[in-house]
Design a protein around this motif. Structure first.
Motif, PDB file in Angstrom:
ATOM      1  N   LEU A   1       0.894  -1.184  -0.014  1.00  0.00           N
ATOM      2  CA  LEU A   1       0.120   0.199   0.236  1.00  0.00           C
ATOM      3  C   LEU A   1       0.916   1.268   0.067  1.00  0.00           C
ATOM      4  N   SER A   2       0.390   2.358  -0.554  1.00  0.00           N
ATOM      5  CA  SER A   2       1.093   3.586  -0.455  1.00  0.00           C
ATOM      6  C   SER A   2       1.280   4.201   0.946  1.00  0.00           C
ATOM      7  N   GLU A   3       1.789   4.999   1.282  1.00  0.00           N
ATOM      8  CA  GLU A   3       1.981   5.581   2.504  1.00  0.00           C
ATOM      9  C   GLU A   3       0.600   6.430   3.014  1.00  0.00           C
ATOM     10  N   ASP A   4       0.098   7.004   2.069  1.00  0.00           N
ATOM     11  CA  ASP A   4      -1.428   7.623   2.292  1.00  0.00           C
ATOM     12  C   ASP A   4      -2.467   6.427   2.664  1.00  0.00           C
ATOM     13  N   ASN A   5      -2.550   5.172   1.948  1.00  0.00           N
ATOM     14  CA  ASN A   5      -3.392   4.483   2.184  1.00  0.00           C
ATOM     15  C   ASN A   5      -2.879   3.556   3.449  1.00  0.00           C
ATOM     16  N   LYS A   6      -1.753   3.424   3.677  1.00  0.00           N
ATOM     17  CA  LYS A   6      -1.392   2.928   5.242  1.00  0.00           C
ATOM     18  C   LYS A   6      -1.877   3.951   6.354  1.00  0.00           C
ATOM     19  N   LYS A   7      -1.938   5.171   6.228  1.00  0.00           N
ATOM     20  CA  LYS A   7      -2.371   5.989   7.251  1.00  0.00           C
ATOM     21  C   LYS A   7      -3.899   6.007   7.283  1.00  0.00           C
TER      22      LYS A   7
ATOM     23  N   LEU B   1     -12.473   0.643   2.644  1.00  0.00           N
ATOM     24  CA  LEU B   1     -11.476  -0.588   3.066  1.00  0.00           C
ATOM     25  C   LEU B   1     -11.262  -1.585   1.556  1.00  0.00           C
ATOM     26  N   GLU B   2     -12.437  -1.361   0.925  1.00  0.00           N
ATOM     27  CA  GLU B   2     -12.613  -2.074  -0.396  1.00  0.00           C
ATOM     28  C   GLU B   2     -11.618  -1.079  -1.478  1.00  0.00           C
ATOM     29  N   GLU B   3     -11.959   0.113  -1.330  1.00  0.00           N
ATOM     30  CA  GLU B   3     -10.991   1.196  -2.309  1.00  0.00           C
ATOM     31  C   GLU B   3      -9.796   0.708  -2.023  1.00  0.00           C
ATOM     32  N   ILE B   4      -9.105   0.818  -0.494  1.00  0.00           N
ATOM     33  CA  ILE B   4      -7.872   0.638  -0.376  1.00  0.00           C
ATOM     34  C   ILE B   4      -7.108  -0.479  -1.067  1.00  0.00           C
ATOM     35  N   PHE B   5      -8.010  -1.683  -0.798  1.00  0.00           N
ATOM     36  CA  PHE B   5      -7.605  -3.073  -1.107  1.00  0.00           C
ATOM     37  C   PHE B   5      -7.826  -3.497  -2.351  1.00  0.00           C
ATOM     38  N   GLN B   6      -8.244  -2.696  -3.440  1.00  0.00           N
ATOM     39  CA  GLN B   6      -8.784  -2.992  -4.927  1.00  0.00           C
ATOM     40  C   GLN B   6      -7.212  -3.084  -5.664  1.00  0.00           C
TER      41      GLN B   6
END
Length: 192
Positions: free
Chosen positions: A155-161, A187-192
């Motif tokens: 994940l990108s740093e932004d998505n990790k935050k 969560l779905e958006e982050i993990f797609q």
């Protein structure tokens, strides 16, 4: 996104939150795991059950919540003596408690998943039955922890935050179904 994948993301998210909680409480030898760990992990487990219930369109009524809480408390307490002892070992104690807790919560999640896949209700599951569901879910639990960690590492740093903030929010058992649905969509958006 298919239901099993969504369940894997939910389970991974809550397992990671539980692991972080357990690692933090292990930093205070004996008292941390004995006092703060059990309460926090029970709340995280209830949040996990709520999110999986929402995924399946199930309602967590008082009977379901009480039955599930007693089962989870039994599972958490079963690991308590070991976690208290290991908490005396600096650094390793925190790591061990986090790893054990992540797998335990993943097994709880996959146990719930299997119950719902069989179109059963949590309130109808006895403590011994749920224990069997959890024991039968250990392989999925271990695989889920590894899968989720690998996904998070990409994940990108932004998505990790964002993910960490969502994990904090998910610990709140008073979230409305709409708030849980919003978090699940994020969560779905982050993990797609």
């Amino acid at each position: 996104m298919e239901k099993k994948y969504k369940a894997a993301v939910i389970i991974g998210t809550f397992s990671t939150a539980a692991a972080a909680w357990s690692a933090a409480t292990a930093a205070i030898p004996i008292a941390g795991p004995a006092l703060a760990d059990t309460t926090g992990l029970t709340l995280i487990s209830i949040g996990l059950a709520y999110s999986l219930s929402a995924l399946y369109g199930k309602r967590m009524d008082t009977a379901s919540l009480m039955a599930f809480s007693s089962v989870v408390l039994g599972a958490v307490m079963g690991n308590l003596a070991l976690k208290v002892g290991v908490s005396l070992i600096p650094i390793f104690g925190s790591y061990f408690n986090a790893a054990t807790t992540a797998t335990l919560h993943a097994a709880i999640g996959w146990g719930i998943y299997k119950i719902y896949e069989e179109d059963r209700e949590l309130k109808d599951i006895s403590r011994n039955e749920f224990k069997k569901y959890m024991e039968g879910s250990m392989r999925e639990a271990e695989d889920n922890v590894e899968w989720y960690e690998a996904k998070c590492s990409r994940l990108s740093e932004d998505n990790k935050k964002t993910l960490k903030n969502l994990q904090k929010k998910l610990k709140n058992k008073n979230l409305s179904m709409q708030e849980r649905d919003d978090i699940d969509r994020k969560l779905e958006e982050i993990f797609q």
